[in-house]
Design an enzyme around this catalytic site. Structure first.
Site, short mmCIF file in Angstrom:
data_model
loop_
_atom_site.label_atom_id
_atom_site.label_comp_id
_atom_site.label_asym_id
_atom_site.label_seq_id
_atom_site.Cartn_x
_atom_site.Cartn_y
_atom_site.Cartn_z
N SER A 291 2.20 26.04 -40.23
CA SER A 291 2.50 25.33 -39.06
C SER A 291 3.68 25.73 -38.06
O SER A 291 4.66 26.28 -39.09
CB SER A 291 2.30 23.87 -39.08
OG SER A 291 3.34 23.26 -39.44
N LYS A 292 4.14 25.23 -37.20
CA LYS A 292 5.13 25.73 -36.48
C LYS A 292 6.16 24.89 -37.06
O LYS A 292 7.66 25.23 -36.62
CB LYS A 292 5.02 25.56 -34.76
CG LYS A 292 4.93 24.20 -34.26
CD LYS A 292 4.76 24.31 -32.86
CE LYS A 292 4.33 22.83 -32.46
NZ LYS A 292 3.96 22.70 -30.99
N ARG A 293 6.12 24.03 -37.75
CA ARG A 293 7.38 23.14 -38.48
C ARG A 293 7.81 23.91 -39.83
O ARG A 293 8.78 23.63 -39.91
CB ARG A 293 6.92 21.92 -38.74
CG ARG A 293 6.86 20.79 -37.77
CD ARG A 293 6.23 19.44 -37.93
NE ARG A 293 4.96 19.40 -38.69
CZ ARG A 293 3.72 19.77 -37.84
NH1 ARG A 293 3.89 19.70 -36.64
NH2 ARG A 293 2.59 19.65 -38.53
#
Ligand code: GLU
Length: 453
Positions: free
Chosen positions: A213-215
Site C-alpha cells: 500500500s502507499k504507506r
C-alpha cells in the site's frame, strides 16, 4: 492480428505507486515488443483529487523511467509536457454521446437521478491472458450506476468508452481490476463493440505478504528518484515483478527486455517486493555505468540535492566522486559522503567523537600528524602519506598504525567511514589536510569534540 494498441490509464492520486509504474512498464514493453502503440490516458474525472501536482507526479515518473508514450489528442506523443496525453476531463462530449447510445438501446434507466445500466444476470465470463477463464456469478449482481446524480459519468463507463474509442486491443492492468472486468465486458456488448483482450497482472505484495500500500516504505516511485537510484535499474527490477526474462537471467539491457517480453509469460502468482534486491540491482547498474554516465548522473543529482557542490574546486569534486563511487551505490549515499567536503566547517559524527576524540592522546597525535604532513613539503602521494602514519605510530610507541589512521580519517572528514583514506588525502591536497588537522586539534583542545548524546 490488428496492430497492438495498449494504454496506461492512471488516476492522479498524488503519487505513482510502484504497482502503477509496473503496469505502465508492462504496457510499454508490450507496445515496443510488438511495434504497437502505447497510449497514456489520465483518468482524472474525480474532481476532488484532480490537481496539476498529482498529474505532474505521473509525468515525472514516466519520464524518469523512460516510458515514452506515442500519441495524444494532438496526434503527438513523447515527453515534452505540451504533447499528449489524453485527459478524461477533456472528453465529456464523447462520454455524453455514448451515454445517449446506451440510453437509446434501452439498456438503462433512471433511478433517484442517477442513470443505471441493467446488468445481465447470466454468468460473466472473463477470458484473461494471464488468469485464464474466470466466471462471475451474477444472479445477485446489482445494476451499474454509469452516471451519477450530479451528471458525472462513472469510472467503469468512461474507462470502457475510452478503450473502445482509442481502439485498445489489450487491456493490461493490475489484478485488482479483474472483478470489474465482467462489468466492462457487459458494457462493450451493450455498445455492440468487440472486447479487447485482457491481461491482469499479479499484485505486488510487501515483505509482510499483504498488498503493497502507499504507506509501505518505497511504495512510491518518487522515493527512488529522490534516493538517487538509477532509473534503468529500477525499470529492470520492476520487470521482474510478475514476469521473468527466463533462464535465471535478471539483469538485461532494456532492448533485450523488450525483445523477450510476452504477456503469456506473466506469472499468475503474486509478486513480492524486495527492497534489498532492488538496492543490490542498483549497485550492479551503478558499477557498470560508464564514466560519462556517472558524471552526468552525479552532476544532476548533486545539482538538485547539494547545489553548493557546484562551488567546489572542480578537480577536487571530480576526484572525490571518483574515489567514492566504488564504495557507494546510490546518489543519496554519494551526496551524504560529499557533505564533509562542501565546507571547512564540517561536522563530527557522534561515532567519531566517541571512538576517536575521546582518546586522551588524540590532540597530541593530531599535532604530530600535522607536522608529519608539513614535512612532506608540497609533494604528497598515497605512499608517503601512509609512511607518515606509520612513522608517527612508531614515534608514539603504538603497536599498529591503525589507531593513527582512524584518528586521521575522523579528523579530516568528521566520519569513521568513507573513501579509501590515502586516496582521499591526495584528493584533498596537503594544505587542506593540514588545515583540517589543525582545526580538529583546536576544537578538541577547546573541549568541543566531546561525546554528544
Ligand atoms: N484509472 C484506473 C486505475 O488507476 C485504471 C484502470 C485500468 O487500467 O483500466 O486503477
Amino acid at each position: 492480428m490488428s496492430k497492438v494498441r495498449v494504454r496506461f490509464a492512471p488516476s492522479p492520486t498524488g503519487l505513482l505507486h510502484i504497482g502503477g509504474a509496473r503496469t505502465a512498464l508492462f504496457n510499454w514493453l508490450y507496445a515496443r515488443h510488438t511495434g504497437g502503440t502505447f497510449v497514456l490516458r489520465v483518468e482524472d474525472t474525480d474532481q476532488s483529487r484532480n490537481t496539476q501536482e498529482a498529474v505532474d507526479v505521473i509525468f515525472r515518473g514516466m519520464r524518469w523511467l523512460g516510458l515514452d508514450w506515442d500519441e495524444g489528442p494532438d496526434g503527438k506523443g513523447g515527453f515534452s509536457g505540451d504533447r499528449g496525453p489524453y485527459f478524461q476531463s477533456q472528453r465529456s462530449s464523447i462520454y455524453a454521446q455514448y451515454l445517449e447510445k446506451l440510453q437509446s438501446g434501452g439498456r438503462t434507466y433512471e433511478d433517484g437521478g442517477a442513470l443505471k445500466f441493467r446488468m445481465p444476470k447470466t454468468p460473466g465470463v472473463v477470458k484473461d491472458l494471464v488468469c485464464g477463464e474466470v466466471t462471475f456469478d451474477r444472479t445477485m449482481e446489482p445494476d451499474l450506476v454509469i452516471r451519477r446524480k450530479d451528471g458525472s459519468p462513472v469510472f467503469h463507463f468512461v474507462n470502457v468508452v475510452d478503450d473502445l474509442e482509442m481502439g485498445i486491443t489489450h487491456v493490461i492492468r493490475g489484478e485488482d481490476h479483474l472483478t470489474n472486468t465482467h462489468k466492462h465486458i457487459a458494457l462493450y456488448e451493450a455498445l455492440g463493440a468487440t472486447t479487447p483482450q485482457f491481461a491482469h497482472i499479479p499484485l505486488i505484495l510487501n515483505q509482510g505478504g499483504s498488498k503493497m500500500s502507499k504507506r509501505d516504505e518505497g511504495a512510491a516511485l518518487g522515493f527512488y528518484e529522490e534516493a538517487g537510484y538509477l532509473p534503468a535499474a529500477v525499470r529492470n527490477y520492476l520487470c521482474l515483478l510478475g514476469w521473468s526474462p527466463g533462464a535465471n537471467e535478471e539483469i538485461l539491457p532494456v532492448e533485450e527486455l523488450i525483445k523477450r517480453f510476452e504477456l503469456t509469460k506473466i506469472n499468475r502468482s503474486n509478486a513480492r517486493f524486495d527492497g534489498d534486491k532492488l538496492f543490490w540491482m542498483n549497485g550492479e547498474y551503478w558499477r557498470s555505468m560508464s564514466d560519462g554516465d556517472f558524471r552526468k548522473f552525479t552532476q544532476e543529482f548533486l545539482q538538485r540535492t547539494r547545489p553548493e557542490a557546484s562551488q567546489m574546486d572542480a578537480k577536487m569534486r571530480e576526484g572525490l566522486l571518483k574515489i567514492m563511487r566504488e564504495k557507494v551505490r546510490t546518489g543519496r549515499e554519494l551526496a551524504d559522503w560529499m557533505d564533509p567536503y562542501l565546507t571547512e566547517e564540517y561536522e563530527y559524527s557522534a561515532e567519531s567523537r566517541k571512538k576517536q576524540f575521546s582518546n586522551p592522546d588524540a590532540a597530541k597525535l593530531l599535532g604530530m600528524l600535522e607536522a608529519g604532513f608539513a614535512s612532506l613539503g608540497g609533494g604528497m602521494d598515497e605512499a608517503n602519506a601512509e609512511a607518515v602514519c606509520k612513522r608517527i605510530a612508531e614515534e608514539a610507541a603504538l603497536p599498529k598504525p591503525a589507531k593513527v589512521i582512524h584518528l586521521l580519517r575522523a579528523a579530516v572528514s568528521g566520519r569513521t567511514v568513507g573513501p579509501s583514506l590515502f586516496a582521499l588525502l591526495v584528493v584533498l591536497g596537503i594544505d587542506r589536510v593540514k588545515a583540517r588537522l589543525l582545526r580538529t586539534k583546536k576544537l578538541l583542545e577547546a573541549g568541543q569534540l566531546g561525546v554528544t548524546a
